[in-house]
Write a protein that holds these residues in place. Sequence first.
Motif, PDB file in Angstrom:
ATOM      1  N   VAL A 260     -12.203  10.525  16.400  1.00 29.13           N
ATOM      2  CA  VAL A 260     -11.158   9.795  15.675  1.00 29.13           C
ATOM      3  C   VAL A 260     -11.871   8.663  14.963  1.00 29.13           C
ATOM      4  CG1 VAL A 260      -8.973   8.576  15.810  1.00 29.13           C
ATOM      5  CG2 VAL A 260      -9.474  10.392  17.458  1.00 29.13           C
ATOM      6  N   ASP A 261     -12.121   8.840  13.675  1.00 33.35           N
ATOM      7  CA  ASP A 261     -12.998   7.959  12.908  1.00 33.35           C
ATOM      8  C   ASP A 261     -12.234   7.197  11.836  1.00 33.35           C
ATOM      9  OD1 ASP A 261     -15.686   8.821  13.977  1.00 33.35           O
ATOM     10  OD2 ASP A 261     -14.975  10.748  13.232  1.00 33.35           O
ATOM     11  N   THR A 262     -12.705   5.999  11.547  1.00 34.56           N
ATOM     12  CA  THR A 262     -12.175   5.189  10.446  1.00 34.56           C
ATOM     13  C   THR A 262     -13.231   5.071   9.366  1.00 34.56           C
ATOM     14  OG1 THR A 262     -10.796   3.891  11.958  1.00 34.56           O
ATOM     15  CG2 THR A 262     -11.243   2.940   9.796  1.00 34.56           C
TER      16      THR A 262
ATOM     17  N   GLY B 246      -8.498  18.140  11.850  1.00 34.82           N
ATOM     18  CA  GLY B 246      -7.108  18.119  12.278  1.00 34.82           C
ATOM     19  C   GLY B 246      -6.170  17.366  11.361  1.00 34.82           C
ATOM     20  N   ALA B 247      -6.443  16.080  11.106  1.00 32.65           N
ATOM     21  CA  ALA B 247      -5.503  15.265  10.345  1.00 32.65           C
ATOM     22  C   ALA B 247      -6.224  14.099   9.697  1.00 32.65           C
ATOM     23  CB  ALA B 247      -4.387  14.742  11.253  1.00 32.65           C
ATOM     24  N   ALA B 248      -5.590  13.567   8.649  1.00 38.70           N
ATOM     25  CA  ALA B 248      -6.088  12.367   7.980  1.00 38.70           C
ATOM     26  C   ALA B 248      -4.901  11.479   7.658  1.00 38.70           C
ATOM     27  CB  ALA B 248      -6.840  12.724   6.701  1.00 38.70           C
ATOM     28  N   ALA B 249      -4.989  10.201   8.021  1.00 38.59           N
ATOM     29  CA  ALA B 249      -3.965   9.212   7.680  1.00 38.59           C
ATOM     30  C   ALA B 249      -4.606   8.196   6.749  1.00 38.59           C
ATOM     31  CB  ALA B 249      -3.433   8.539   8.940  1.00 38.59           C
TER      32      ALA B 249
ATOM     33  N   SER C 198       0.825  -1.207   0.000  1.00 44.15           N
ATOM     34  CA  SER C 198       0.000   0.000   0.000  1.00 44.15           C
ATOM     35  C   SER C 198       0.855   1.251   0.000  1.00 44.15           C
ATOM     36  CB  SER C 198      -0.913   0.034   1.239  1.00 44.15           C
ATOM     37  OG  SER C 198      -1.717  -1.121   1.339  1.00 44.15           O
ATOM     38  N   GLN C 199       0.224   2.343  -0.406  1.00 49.81           N
ATOM     39  CA  GLN C 199       0.783   3.676  -0.210  1.00 49.81           C
ATOM     40  C   GLN C 199       0.169   4.242   1.061  1.00 49.81           C
ATOM     41  OE1 GLN C 199      -0.604   5.586  -3.728  1.00 49.81           O
ATOM     42  NE2 GLN C 199       0.597   4.296  -5.108  1.00 49.81           N
ATOM     43  N   ALA C 200       0.968   4.955   1.845  1.00 47.52           N
ATOM     44  CA  ALA C 200       0.477   5.553   3.084  1.00 47.52           C
ATOM     45  C   ALA C 200       0.898   7.012   3.127  1.00 47.52           C
ATOM     46  CB  ALA C 200       1.005   4.817   4.306  1.00 47.52           C
ATOM     47  N   VAL C 201      -0.002   7.854   3.584  1.00 47.39           N
ATOM     48  CA  VAL C 201       0.302   9.278   3.726  1.00 47.39           C
ATOM     49  C   VAL C 201      -0.469   9.830   4.910  1.00 47.39           C
ATOM     50  CG1 VAL C 201      -1.524   9.946   2.107  1.00 47.39           C
ATOM     51  CG2 VAL C 201       0.368  11.508   2.539  1.00 47.39           C
ATOM     52  N   VAL C 202       0.163  10.724   5.652  1.00 49.86           N
ATOM     53  CA  VAL C 202      -0.482  11.426   6.761  1.00 49.86           C
ATOM     54  C   VAL C 202      -0.535  12.901   6.393  1.00 49.86           C
ATOM     55  CG1 VAL C 202      -0.401  11.999   9.205  1.00 49.86           C
ATOM     56  CG2 VAL C 202       0.417   9.759   8.425  1.00 49.86           C
ATOM     57  N   LEU C 203      -1.739  13.434   6.341  1.00 51.45           N
ATOM     58  CA  LEU C 203      -1.964  14.843   6.018  1.00 51.45           C
ATOM     59  C   LEU C 203      -2.472  15.550   7.260  1.00 51.45           C
ATOM     60  CD1 LEU C 203      -4.016  14.285   2.729  1.00 51.45           C
ATOM     61  CD2 LEU C 203      -1.542  14.536   2.923  1.00 51.45           C
ATOM     62  N   ASP C 204      -1.964  16.741   7.512  1.00 53.63           N
ATOM     63  CA  ASP C 204      -2.583  17.527   8.580  1.00 53.63           C
ATOM     64  C   ASP C 204      -2.648  18.998   8.178  1.00 53.63           C
ATOM     65  OD1 ASP C 204      -0.011  18.487   9.054  1.00 53.63           O
ATOM     66  OD2 ASP C 204       0.321  17.228  10.790  1.00 53.63           O
TER      67      ASP C 204
ATOM     68  N   GLU D 144      -8.060   7.322   8.426  1.00 49.97           N
ATOM     69  CA  GLU D 144      -8.272   7.631   9.840  1.00 49.97           C
ATOM     70  C   GLU D 144      -8.357   9.157   9.952  1.00 49.97           C
ATOM     71  OE1 GLU D 144      -8.478   5.219  12.079  1.00 49.97           O
ATOM     72  OE2 GLU D 144      -7.612   3.486  11.055  1.00 49.97           O
ATOM     73  N   LEU D 145      -9.490   9.657  10.442  1.00 52.30           N
ATOM     74  CA  LEU D 145      -9.752  11.096  10.475  1.00 52.30           C
ATOM     75  C   LEU D 145      -9.752  11.606  11.911  1.00 52.30           C
ATOM     76  CD1 LEU D 145     -12.739  11.200   7.951  1.00 52.30           C
ATOM     77  CD2 LEU D 145     -10.287  11.350   7.456  1.00 52.30           C
ATOM     78  N   VAL D 146      -9.017  12.680  12.157  1.00 53.84           N
ATOM     79  CA  VAL D 146      -8.960  13.313  13.479  1.00 53.84           C
ATOM     80  C   VAL D 146      -9.634  14.679  13.372  1.00 53.84           C
ATOM     81  CG1 VAL D 146      -7.471  14.153  15.330  1.00 53.84           C
ATOM     82  CG2 VAL D 146      -6.811  12.114  14.014  1.00 53.84           C
TER      83      VAL D 146
END
Length: 778
Positions: free
Chosen positions: A743-745, A768-771, A657-663, A692-694
Amino acid sequence: MESPRSDADLLKEVRAGDATAYGRLYERHVAAARALARQLVRGESEVEDVVAESFTKILDLVGRGGGPESGFRTYLLTVVRRTVYDRGRVESRQVTTGEIERYDAGVPFVDPALVGLERSMISRAFLSLPERWRAVLWHTEVEKCKPAEVAPLLGLSANGVAALAYRAREGLRQAYLQMHLRAAPQHECRPVLGKMGAYVRGGLARRDSRAVDDHVNDCEECHGVLLELTDVNRGLRVIVGPLIAGPVFSGYAAALAKTGAAGGGAGWLLRLFGWLRRAPSRQQVVAAGGVAVASAAVAAFVLVSGESPVAERPVATPTPVAQPPVSVRPVPLPVASEPPARVPPPRKEPRGRARLRATIGALGALVRAQPGIVGMRLRNDGDGPSGELAATVELPPGVTLLPPARRGHGVALLEPVGTVDGWSCRQAGQGARCARQPLAAGQGTAVFLRVLVSELAPEGAGPAVRVDADDLHVNARAAQGVRTVGASARFATEGRVAVRAIGNTLLSCPEEHDGCPEARRRQGDQRDNDLWPMIPLDQDASPATSASSAARLTLPKDSRVVWAGLYWSASGAAAGPVKVRAPGRRTYVSVRPDHVTALDMPLGPAYQAFADVTALAGQARQGGLWWAADAPMAEGASSHAGWSLVVVVTGPRQPYSQAVVLDTATVIGGADRKVRMPLGGLSPAAAPARAELVTWEGDADLQGDKVSLGTGAIVPEGGDRERANVFDGSANGAGGMTFGVDVDTVDAELGRDPALTIVTDKDVVLFGAAALTVRARS
């Protein structure tokens, strides 16, 4: 008596043309190679094949000027593990021999099950030492060999080995301390860390020793550092042993202790050619360079020794095999009275041709006045391997690399982001030049670079890349450049990775008030922080904290954390440190923010803070209960305060997979009821994605919160599970009502133009952020 020739001396002699010196290296180290191979493959025939192939690869590398300088044993073990790994990939058709025919094991080969081990402080400290120091520590402390046994390998007496090991241990302690000093989260720890080296040696004055004792009694982190320094040998065996020998280190060490000395003479050449006769043609291709060198070594042995390399039966001259597309320089032959018989050159056989396809783009977006990440991906869609890869990355005006992390040989070296696979990058003008070994047919690779976008950077063209591989050249340019709004990437990687996020609130309703117990259980009609005078939630029952909460992190089986970020937010206060307690810890550590964003919400100011806590999460090793406490906050109606831990893990069971954390702390609601954040740099449409949403300040009793990844509104996995009310005061890892913290999936497929879109009709939230992880081809 003549001093024994060290491994370093023998390697110099091999490079100078003395082929018999390599036979001596074989005698010294073949027992270790077999001990490790027996832990990795079944059957003595397979063991001997792996050992022969590994020695052949190193001989080829040394003949071409590469390979080890003095630490032969650790280099050999790395090559054995890599050989087994690559043979398995060839057999399972995950890779062709073109990708693995050449490599230089100058750095440890990290087993996929142990990714992240190389980032531990003891590993980094060990790898920073001179090669000779690493060698003596490996033999004496990791393999537990006696100084007299190690002496011939280093060309020293037994006393000399003991003295060198002492200096190497001290060097390891100092390197370890320097890394902790650079990473020390608390200012008061620095003076104590600076004295610990002398403290361990007993060189401190009584008053200073007492000060160290007093500090470490109250500071769990410094107490752990002291324990590591006092027993660095244990750290070497627990961390460095598996780093070099892999997950089977314990079995290897036990087997090595029972192994006798190896045979001598020309046995290594006989075994090599025996392996070549049995080996499949694809493995002969891999070893072709080593064959030329070893053939020269056979002739050299005959000339120097006057013996014929014969076992129970004559050994025929090996049939020439296909030569890989590289220039192989055989070890020069020693001068002799008669020239050796000419070895026929390897016959070239036709091979497939590589076809490269490159893409480049920002992960998320390049946003003015923000750091970001530029990712370059490359895939070989041809039917043959490429040559060595060289990628030149060109950045748009106003975008610069961040940062040149260290210097080597006068050239700025860059630290690529994430679990990159073999890329090394250097600054080149305003961009970067990266290099990598050949890419096999059907395989892909990626490299990610941190950048900084100027607040005056013009909108326009995106980053570009040119990739060269022998006579192949390919260019790519991103469709999108700098933006004024969007979500920039905090972290990115690619591989067998997954994302997880947990969190909890630090404020709740007063339990003694009517309706509060029901609201805490997510029942009733008062599940809104606007309806209560919010007060600190203190779940840990510790007098040292005034507000605390916990959340349970569950990690996939056999996974390890490669990145972790802590986010915390509150209304009505300025940002400051937060206390964190990892699973298995008895005390909190204070974490200061690396980045803070202050915002104005309808009812007053608020903030979001971020800190990289990868080291802390890595020490925890497994999932479990995480605690956070005492973030700066304000009490009262409509107030919110909470925290979230976001992690990226890797493990052999995860899909590629590709993974990225955006904030990007962004207020959504009111006049700005809809925000669209581009998801640049990810897979094309229809790829499965997990996010994953913050989010902060969501109200369960206000409908109209929707989330999409481009294919329609998504139902969250937790809380009330309502498509039209995603932000309902629920957080992964925590039970009950988490007032003002979400903190939702969510799971969905990416749309044609990947973007995270959030709409709120009635509520006002602070996103706040999304992973994200997106399934991709390897």
